[in-house]
Design a protein around this motif. Structure first.
Motif, PDB file in Angstrom:
ATOM      1  N   ARG A 136       0.824  -1.223   0.000  1.00 57.41           N
ATOM      2  CA  ARG A 136       0.000   0.000   0.000  1.00 57.41           C
ATOM      3  C   ARG A 136       0.855   1.269   0.000  1.00 57.41           C
ATOM      4  O   ARG A 136       0.528   2.244  -0.675  1.00 57.41           O
ATOM      5  N   TYR A 137       1.941   1.241   0.806  1.00 57.64           N
ATOM      6  CA  TYR A 137       2.859   2.381   0.771  1.00 57.64           C
ATOM      7  C   TYR A 137       3.447   2.543  -0.643  1.00 57.64           C
ATOM      8  O   TYR A 137       3.471   3.636  -1.187  1.00 57.64           O
ATOM      9  N   GLN A 138       3.916   1.454  -1.216  1.00 56.71           N
ATOM     10  CA  GLN A 138       4.535   1.483  -2.534  1.00 56.71           C
ATOM     11  C   GLN A 138       3.574   2.066  -3.570  1.00 56.71           C
ATOM     12  O   GLN A 138       3.940   2.944  -4.353  1.00 56.71           O
ATOM     13  N   LYS A 139       2.336   1.586  -3.555  1.00 56.63           N
ATOM     14  CA  LYS A 139       1.339   2.063  -4.525  1.00 56.63           C
ATOM     15  C   LYS A 139       0.996   3.536  -4.290  1.00 56.63           C
ATOM     16  O   LYS A 139       0.830   4.302  -5.250  1.00 56.63           O
ATOM     17  N   ALA A 140       0.879   3.937  -3.033  1.00 55.69           N
ATOM     18  CA  ALA A 140       0.543   5.335  -2.727  1.00 55.69           C
ATOM     19  C   ALA A 140       1.651   6.271  -3.217  1.00 55.69           C
ATOM     20  O   ALA A 140       1.366   7.314  -3.828  1.00 55.69           O
ATOM     21  N   PHE A 141       2.905   5.895  -2.970  1.00 48.42           N
ATOM     22  CA  PHE A 141       4.003   6.746  -3.422  1.00 48.42           C
ATOM     23  C   PHE A 141       4.100   6.753  -4.946  1.00 48.42           C
ATOM     24  O   PHE A 141       4.369   7.800  -5.543  1.00 48.42           O
ATOM     25  N   GLU A 142       3.849   5.625  -5.581  1.00 48.57           N
ATOM     26  CA  GLU A 142       3.842   5.569  -7.054  1.00 48.57           C
ATOM     27  C   GLU A 142       2.763   6.489  -7.612  1.00 48.57           C
ATOM     28  O   GLU A 142       3.009   7.235  -8.556  1.00 48.57           O
ATOM     29  N   ARG A 143       1.545   6.399  -7.047  1.00 48.57           N
ATOM     30  CA  ARG A 143       0.440   7.255  -7.514  1.00 48.57           C
ATOM     31  C   ARG A 143       0.772   8.735  -7.340  1.00 48.57           C
ATOM     32  O   ARG A 143       0.323   9.566  -8.110  1.00 48.57           O
ATOM     33  N   GLY A 144       1.537   9.047  -6.303  1.00 46.70           N
ATOM     34  CA  GLY A 144       1.930  10.437  -6.062  1.00 46.70           C
ATOM     35  C   GLY A 144       3.209  10.830  -6.767  1.00 46.70           C
ATOM     36  O   GLY A 144       3.749  11.908  -6.494  1.00 46.70           O
ATOM     37  N   ASN A 145       3.690   9.952  -7.656  1.00 46.54           N
ATOM     38  CA  ASN A 145       4.940  10.197  -8.387  1.00 46.54           C
ATOM     39  C   ASN A 145       6.121  10.481  -7.462  1.00 46.54           C
ATOM     40  O   ASN A 145       6.953  11.342  -7.729  1.00 46.54           O
ATOM     41  N   LYS A 146       6.154   9.735  -6.356  1.00 47.62           N
ATOM     42  CA  LYS A 146       7.270   9.848  -5.413  1.00 47.62           C
ATOM     43  C   LYS A 146       8.066   8.556  -5.470  1.00 47.62           C
ATOM     44  O   LYS A 146       7.521   7.480  -5.263  1.00 47.62           O
ATOM     45  N   GLU A 147       9.333   8.707  -5.757  1.00 44.81           N
ATOM     46  CA  GLU A 147      10.220   7.547  -5.855  1.00 44.81           C
ATOM     47  C   GLU A 147      10.602   7.085  -4.441  1.00 44.81           C
ATOM     48  O   GLU A 147      10.834   7.913  -3.553  1.00 44.81           O
ATOM     49  N   ILE A 148      10.653   5.778  -4.236  1.00 46.25           N
ATOM     50  CA  ILE A 148      11.081   5.225  -2.950  1.00 46.25           C
ATOM     51  C   ILE A 148      11.835   3.925  -3.223  1.00 46.25           C
ATOM     52  O   ILE A 148      11.357   3.082  -3.979  1.00 46.25           O
ATOM     53  N   ASP A 149      13.026   3.814  -2.615  1.00 49.04           N
ATOM     54  CA  ASP A 149      13.787   2.582  -2.834  1.00 49.04           C
ATOM     55  C   ASP A 149      13.300   1.506  -1.848  1.00 49.04           C
ATOM     56  O   ASP A 149      12.620   1.807  -0.861  1.00 49.04           O
ATOM     57  N   ASN A 150      13.650   0.273  -2.139  1.00 46.85           N
ATOM     58  CA  ASN A 150      13.150  -0.843  -1.346  1.00 46.85           C
ATOM     59  C   ASN A 150      13.606  -0.782   0.113  1.00 46.85           C
ATOM     60  O   ASN A 150      12.837  -1.115   1.015  1.00 46.85           O
ATOM     61  N   ASN A 151      14.835  -0.340   0.375  1.00 44.47           N
ATOM     62  CA  ASN A 151      15.314  -0.260   1.762  1.00 44.47           C
ATOM     63  C   ASN A 151      14.487   0.722   2.578  1.00 44.47           C
ATOM     64  O   ASN A 151      14.133   0.451   3.724  1.00 44.47           O
TER      65      ASN A 151
ATOM     66  N   VAL B  66       5.809  10.962   6.277  1.00 45.48           N
ATOM     67  CA  VAL B  66       6.820  10.668   5.267  1.00 45.48           C
ATOM     68  C   VAL B  66       6.435  11.369   3.955  1.00 45.48           C
ATOM     69  O   VAL B  66       7.283  11.960   3.276  1.00 45.48           O
ATOM     70  N   TRP B  67       5.164  11.329   3.625  1.00 37.31           N
ATOM     71  CA  TRP B  67       4.673  12.010   2.416  1.00 37.31           C
ATOM     72  C   TRP B  67       4.954  13.513   2.518  1.00 37.31           C
ATOM     73  O   TRP B  67       5.482  14.119   1.577  1.00 37.31           O
ATOM     74  N   GLN B  68       4.611  14.114   3.639  1.00 42.29           N
ATOM     75  CA  GLN B  68       4.785  15.556   3.837  1.00 42.29           C
ATOM     76  C   GLN B  68       6.258  15.967   3.815  1.00 42.29           C
ATOM     77  O   GLN B  68       6.577  17.073   3.378  1.00 42.29           O
ATOM     78  N   ASN B  69       7.128  15.081   4.301  1.00 47.16           N
ATOM     79  CA  ASN B  69       8.555  15.410   4.421  1.00 47.16           C
ATOM     80  C   ASN B  69       9.388  14.968   3.228  1.00 47.16           C
ATOM     81  O   ASN B  69      10.615  14.932   3.315  1.00 47.16           O
ATOM     82  N   SER B  70       8.731  14.624   2.120  1.00 45.29           N
ATOM     83  CA  SER B  70       9.481  14.212   0.931  1.00 45.29           C
ATOM     84  C   SER B  70       8.980  14.981  -0.290  1.00 45.29           C
ATOM     85  O   SER B  70       7.820  15.365  -0.355  1.00 45.29           O
ATOM     86  N   ASP B  71       9.892  15.193  -1.210  1.00 42.67           N
ATOM     87  CA  ASP B  71       9.513  15.844  -2.470  1.00 42.67           C
ATOM     88  C   ASP B  71       9.204  14.760  -3.493  1.00 42.67           C
ATOM     89  O   ASP B  71       8.279  14.004  -3.300  1.00 42.67           O
ATOM     90  N   ASN B  72       9.990  14.664  -4.521  1.00 40.41           N
ATOM     91  CA  ASN B  72       9.769  13.642  -5.553  1.00 40.41           C
ATOM     92  C   ASN B  72      10.337  12.294  -5.159  1.00 40.41           C
ATOM     93  O   ASN B  72      10.054  11.298  -5.808  1.00 40.41           O
ATOM     94  N   LYS B  73      11.171  12.280  -4.126  1.00 39.79           N
ATOM     95  CA  LYS B  73      11.805  11.040  -3.692  1.00 39.79           C
ATOM     96  C   LYS B  73      11.720  10.921  -2.179  1.00 39.79           C
ATOM     97  O   LYS B  73      12.021  11.867  -1.460  1.00 39.79           O
ATOM     98  N   VAL B  74      11.298   9.746  -1.711  1.00 34.15           N
ATOM     99  CA  VAL B  74      11.277   9.465  -0.271  1.00 34.15           C
ATOM    100  C   VAL B  74      12.675   8.985   0.083  1.00 34.15           C
ATOM    101  O   VAL B  74      13.155   7.988  -0.464  1.00 34.15           O
ATOM    102  N   THR B  75      13.332   9.712   0.969  1.00 36.38           N
ATOM    103  CA  THR B  75      14.703   9.392   1.343  1.00 36.38           C
ATOM    104  C   THR B  75      14.777   8.993   2.813  1.00 36.38           C
ATOM    105  O   THR B  75      13.814   9.178   3.575  1.00 36.38           O
TER     106      THR B  75
END
Length: 166
Positions: free
Chosen positions: A14-29, A52-61
């Motif tokens: 669900r996290y993966q899909k939500a970030f994908e829908r929001g065009n936010k990149e997130i690595d597996n780690n 995490v969504w609020q504190n990230s731009d295009n990439k979740v770091t």
């Protein structure tokens, strides 16, 4: 009857899909880290995801996750754990504070029994009550741990801030 913990595979998906829908990149780690931080607790899943969504731009770091943790912990402590603790009996709370003060994350029931100076039967009824309340989880024969994220931290801080130890 309370709901059980959410499935971690489902949370990750669900996290993966939500970030994908929001065009936010997130690595597996990073995805694995935030998934594990929830420990399957539904409120934690929603709250951590929000920060995490609020504190990230295009990439979740890693940095956006670390920036989210203090806010996440504050919400857990204030909105959930204070209420959970207030609804427990004094003996339930004593059991939890003994667990929190144990240097190990997986606590032997024999350690709790020795600290409380009570019989196995006495301890087992409180162990079961706390498991039924989904505050702790069995981790093998004679061992328990906290089932909620940062519960140990909460108990240690509550003891220090409010002088609560029961």
């Amino acid at each position: 009857m309370p709901l059980g913990p959410l499935d971690l595979f489902d949370i990750k998906y669900r996290y993966q899909k939500a970030f994908e829908r929001g065009n936010k990149e997130i690595d597996n780690n990073t995805l694995m880290k935030i998934t594990k931080l929830t420990k399957g607790y539904a409120y934690a899943f929603q709250d951590l995801g929000y920060y995490v969504w609020q504190n990230s731009d295009n990439k979740v770091t890693e940095e956006s996750v670390e920036k989210s943790i203090p806010l996440f912990k504050n919400d857990l402590f204030r909105n959930a754990y204070t209420k959970i603790l207030s609804e427990l009996s004094p003996t339930d709370r004593k059991f939890l504070f003994i667990m929190a003060n144990c240097p190990k994350n997986i606590v032997e029931i024999s350690y709790i029994r020795e600290q409380m100076k009570k019989s196995s039967n006495y301890i087992s009824q409180y162990r079961q009550r706390l498991m039924d309340s989904q505050v702790i989880v069995d981790t093998g024969y004679g061992k328990v741990t906290f089932s909620l994220p940062f519960m140990k931290d909460f108990l240690l801080e509550a003891a220090e801030l409010y002088g609560i130890e029961e």
